[in-house]
Design a protein around this motif. Structure first.
Motif, short mmCIF file in Angstrom:
data_model
loop_
_atom_site.label_atom_id
_atom_site.label_comp_id
_atom_site.label_asym_id
_atom_site.label_seq_id
_atom_site.Cartn_x
_atom_site.Cartn_y
_atom_site.Cartn_z
N ALA A 119 0.87 -1.19 0.00
CA ALA A 119 0.00 0.00 0.00
C ALA A 119 0.90 1.23 0.00
CB ALA A 119 -0.92 -0.01 1.22
N PRO A 120 1.52 1.53 -1.13
CA PRO A 120 2.49 2.63 -1.18
C PRO A 120 1.89 3.99 -0.84
CG PRO A 120 1.98 1.80 -3.38
CD PRO A 120 1.39 0.84 -2.42
N GLU A 121 0.58 4.13 -1.04
CA GLU A 121 -0.06 5.41 -0.72
C GLU A 121 -0.75 5.38 0.64
OE1 GLU A 121 -2.59 6.54 -3.92
OE2 GLU A 121 -1.01 6.36 -5.43
N GLY A 122 -0.52 4.34 1.40
CA GLY A 122 -1.10 4.25 2.74
C GLY A 122 -2.43 3.51 2.75
N LEU A 123 -2.86 3.18 3.94
CA LEU A 123 -4.12 2.45 4.13
C LEU A 123 -5.24 3.44 4.46
CD1 LEU A 123 -2.76 -0.49 6.31
CD2 LEU A 123 -3.24 -0.52 3.85
N LYS A 124 -6.46 3.06 4.13
CA LYS A 124 -7.62 3.92 4.40
C LYS A 124 -8.65 3.14 5.20
CE LYS A 124 -7.01 6.67 0.21
NZ LYS A 124 -7.62 7.11 -1.07
N GLY A 125 -9.20 3.79 6.22
CA GLY A 125 -10.20 3.16 7.07
C GLY A 125 -11.44 2.77 6.30
N THR A 126 -12.09 1.71 6.76
CA THR A 126 -13.29 1.22 6.08
C THR A 126 -14.12 0.40 7.05
OG1 THR A 126 -14.05 0.00 4.13
CG2 THR A 126 -12.19 -0.92 5.31
N ASP A 127 -15.29 -0.02 6.63
CA ASP A 127 -16.13 -0.92 7.42
C ASP A 127 -15.96 -2.33 6.88
OD1 ASP A 127 -17.16 1.30 8.75
OD2 ASP A 127 -18.76 1.55 7.27
N MET A 128 -15.77 -3.29 7.78
CA MET A 128 -15.63 -4.67 7.31
C MET A 128 -16.29 -5.66 8.26
SD MET A 128 -11.57 -5.50 7.90
CE MET A 128 -10.90 -3.89 7.44
N LEU A 129 -16.79 -6.72 7.66
CA LEU A 129 -17.39 -7.84 8.39
C LEU A 129 -16.50 -9.05 8.13
CD1 LEU A 129 -19.68 -9.36 9.91
CD2 LEU A 129 -20.84 -9.58 7.70
N LEU A 130 -15.83 -9.56 9.16
CA LEU A 130 -14.93 -10.69 8.98
C LEU A 130 -15.72 -11.96 8.70
CD1 LEU A 130 -12.23 -10.14 11.77
CD2 LEU A 130 -12.44 -9.10 9.50
N ASP A 131 -15.18 -12.80 7.82
CA ASP A 131 -15.87 -14.04 7.48
C ASP A 131 -15.75 -15.06 8.61
OD1 ASP A 131 -13.17 -14.46 7.11
OD2 ASP A 131 -13.40 -15.73 5.35
N GLU A 132 -14.79 -14.90 9.50
CA GLU A 132 -14.67 -15.73 10.69
C GLU A 132 -14.00 -14.91 11.78
OE1 GLU A 132 -12.16 -19.11 10.26
OE2 GLU A 132 -10.46 -17.99 9.45
N ALA A 133 -14.29 -15.26 13.04
CA ALA A 133 -13.73 -14.50 14.17
C ALA A 133 -12.33 -15.01 14.47
CB ALA A 133 -14.64 -14.64 15.39
N SER A 134 -11.45 -14.87 13.49
CA SER A 134 -10.07 -15.33 13.62
C SER A 134 -9.30 -14.44 14.60
CB SER A 134 -9.40 -15.29 12.25
OG SER A 134 -8.00 -15.37 12.37
N VAL A 135 -8.63 -15.07 15.55
CA VAL A 135 -7.87 -14.30 16.55
C VAL A 135 -6.67 -13.63 15.90
CG1 VAL A 135 -6.57 -14.40 18.71
CG2 VAL A 135 -8.60 -15.82 18.42
N THR A 136 -5.84 -14.41 15.20
CA THR A 136 -4.67 -13.80 14.57
C THR A 136 -5.08 -12.88 13.43
OG1 THR A 136 -4.42 -15.78 13.17
CG2 THR A 136 -3.13 -15.69 15.19
N GLY A 137 -6.17 -13.22 12.72
CA GLY A 137 -6.66 -12.35 11.67
C GLY A 137 -7.10 -11.00 12.21
N THR A 138 -7.88 -11.03 13.31
CA THR A 138 -8.32 -9.78 13.94
C THR A 138 -7.13 -8.97 14.41
OG1 THR A 138 -10.38 -10.82 14.67
CG2 THR A 138 -9.74 -8.78 15.76
N ALA A 139 -6.16 -9.62 15.06
CA ALA A 139 -4.97 -8.92 15.57
C ALA A 139 -4.23 -8.25 14.42
CB ALA A 139 -4.07 -9.91 16.30
N ASN A 140 -4.05 -8.96 13.33
CA ASN A 140 -3.31 -8.42 12.19
C ASN A 140 -4.01 -7.21 11.59
OD1 ASN A 140 -0.90 -8.83 10.82
ND2 ASN A 140 -1.51 -10.77 9.91
N ILE A 141 -5.33 -7.32 11.42
CA ILE A 141 -6.10 -6.22 10.83
C ILE A 141 -6.13 -5.01 11.76
CG2 ILE A 141 -8.39 -5.53 10.03
CD1 ILE A 141 -8.77 -8.55 9.26
N VAL A 142 -6.28 -5.25 13.06
CA VAL A 142 -6.26 -4.15 14.02
C VAL A 142 -4.93 -3.41 13.96
CG1 VAL A 142 -6.17 -3.61 16.50
CG2 VAL A 142 -7.99 -5.08 15.61
N MET A 143 -3.83 -4.16 13.91
CA MET A 143 -2.51 -3.52 13.89
C MET A 143 -2.30 -2.73 12.60
SD MET A 143 0.09 -6.14 15.87
CE MET A 143 -0.42 -7.70 15.14
N ALA A 144 -2.90 -3.18 11.51
CA ALA A 144 -2.82 -2.41 10.26
C ALA A 144 -3.68 -1.15 10.34
CB ALA A 144 -3.25 -3.28 9.09
N ALA A 145 -4.86 -1.28 10.94
CA ALA A 145 -5.84 -0.18 10.92
C ALA A 145 -5.48 0.98 11.84
CB ALA A 145 -7.22 -0.72 11.29
N VAL A 146 -4.66 0.73 12.88
CA VAL A 146 -4.39 1.82 13.84
C VAL A 146 -3.64 2.98 13.20
CG1 VAL A 146 -4.48 0.40 15.94
CG2 VAL A 146 -2.32 0.59 14.68
#
Length: 436
Positions: free
Chosen positions: A155-182
């Motif tokens: 993402a050379p131009e940076g990440l942008k906030g959005t609304d998302m519904l995870l397909d599963e309540a993955s612990v490591t998936g949630t952790a990874n996405i949270v760390m990207a979104a902050v």
């Protein structure tokens, strides 16, 4: 390959203190990549998986200092991004599933993150779609080099906030996405987020660093992106899986045991499930006291039907303890159906228990019926191989309760999740020897 030699049939006695939580350690250690400032983490477990991750961060350029036996400082102010595409990283990263969680922080801070297809326990399919779909929703571009089994997001131009519904309540998936979104621009909402205590601790850590995360402890997180994060200090929670392992071990060996400093408020369903198996637990301050029991009886449902114990996302019962519950049930009075919903290969270790004399019917890859023997017919010693961390500790519990001397090969699998387990067990009376 190392081996345990276990002389079973001996009662244990004394107290044992759980190590820091492996699953939390992997998350919060990856989070140090989100800032150039120093972070100090204590109660870090000295286990293979965590030590591998610390090694990888060191190779990536993180300055690491060991301040005490269980305390480290990390400072990621001079990161070598080129390491991510090196042959060395492809080798090191592929041996540890937890390495997937470096991708979110690197993507957020440096605009790119790569990972070889990670390894870990052989317990069935453990897909990574949730992680990468989350990154794509935040604006990253995904690529997969199939011939090299190598994943990348940019993402050379940076990440942008959005609304998302995870397909599963993955612990490591949630952790990874949270760390990207902050560090993304704008607001991100994550619905169907995992909310395990260890993920809550990660969110609290990030907030102490300057992140703006609300909804912590729920399955709906709101993250307002910030420009930068600072340093912090934190202490890792005790490992709930290890706590459950000690409960099961005390019951199987008819032992009196005190488990120290367990953080009761973060144990969720664990004490309740073991009580359903008939195991007496007493809360003493923040300790668990398990009195010696000659027998324990499995509860039925109110209508008299057979008890089913199954795993579910938090606050349901953790899948990591189902193997221990299954072993404990082999010597209970009564029967229970174990339903492992999340991983289709995790129950295959029961053939070793059947060899030891347990009465277990493997119904299909996800379900096993256990007919408890009420200690009337004890398990018999045998030679076996540890297939994964949780099956390994379950077989060790079985061996400690069995008559005769058992051998467990491939104990590196147990060492991946349990710190100095043979030394700690000898301290409470176990007859266990490590043979290199």
């Amino acid at each position: 390959m190392a081996t345990f030699k276990i002389e079973g049939g001996h009662k244990l006695k004394g107290s044992i203190t759980p190590q820091g939580a492996k699953n939390e350690a992997l998350q919060v250690i990856c989070a140090v990549l989100l800032t150039s400032e120093k972070i100090v983490i204590s109660n870090v477990p000295n286990i293979i998986d965590v030590n591998k991750l610390i090694f990888i961060l060191g190779e990536l350029g993180v300055k690491i200092e060991k301040l005490a036996a269980d305390t480290y400082s990390f400072q990621a102010d001079e990161i070598n991004i080129k390491y991510l595409e090196s042959a060395e990283f492809k080798r090191d990263g592929s041996s540890l599933r937890g390495s997937i969680m470096i991708v979110g922080p690197l993507l957020a801070r440096f605009g790119k993150g790569y990972i070889p297809r990670p390894g870990g326990d052989k317990i069935g399919r453990r897909r990574l779609d949730t992680h990468f779909e989350g990154f794509i929703n935040l604006g990253a571009k995904f690529r997969y080099r199939k011939e090299e089994r190598f994943y990348g997001v940019e993402a050379p131009e940076g990440l942008k906030g959005t609304d998302m519904l995870l397909d599963e309540a993955s612990v490591t998936g949630t952790a990874n996405i949270v760390m990207a979104a902050v560090l993304a621009k704008g607001v991100t909402t994550i619905y169907n987020a995992a909310c395990e205590p260890y993920l809550q601790e990660l969110c609290k850590m990030l907030n102490s660093m300057g992140a703006k995360i609300s909804g912590v402890s729920s399955n709906f997180l709101t993250i307002e992106g910030v420009e930068r994060l600072g340093g912090c200090e934190l202490r890792i929670l005790p490992d709930m899986i290890e706590i459950g392992s000690w409960i099961g071990m005390a019951a199987m060996t008819k032992s009196e045991l005190t488990i120290k400093d367990v953080s009761w408020k973060d144990l969720g369903q664990i004490p309740r499930v073991f009580k359903k198996l008939g195991i007496n637990l007493e809360r003493k301050g923040d300790d668990i006291f398990i009195p010696a029991q000659e027998s324990y009886e499995i509860q039925n449902y109110i209508d008299g039907s057979i008890l089913t114990i199954s795993d579910a996302p938090w606050p349901g019962f953790t899948p990591d303890l189902l193997s221990i519950v299954l072993v404990v049930a082999t010597q209970a009075k009564g029967s229970v159906l174990i339903h492992q919903k999340m991983f289709e290969s995790r129950l295959f270790f029961v053939d070793k228990l059947i060899d030891m004399g347990a009465q277990v019917i493997l119904c299909d890859p996800h379900r096993a019926t256990v007919i408890g023997m009420n200690h009337q017919s004890t398990l018999k010693a045998t030679t076996m191989v540890s297939p994964d961390i949780r099956a390994g500790i379950s077989l060790l519990i079985a061996a400690l309760s069995a008559k005769g001397t058992s051998i467990i090969h491939n104990i590196e699998q147990i060492d991946r999740g349990y710190q100095n387990i043979d030394e700690r067990l000898r301290a409470i009376g176990a007859k266990i020897e490590r043979i290199e």
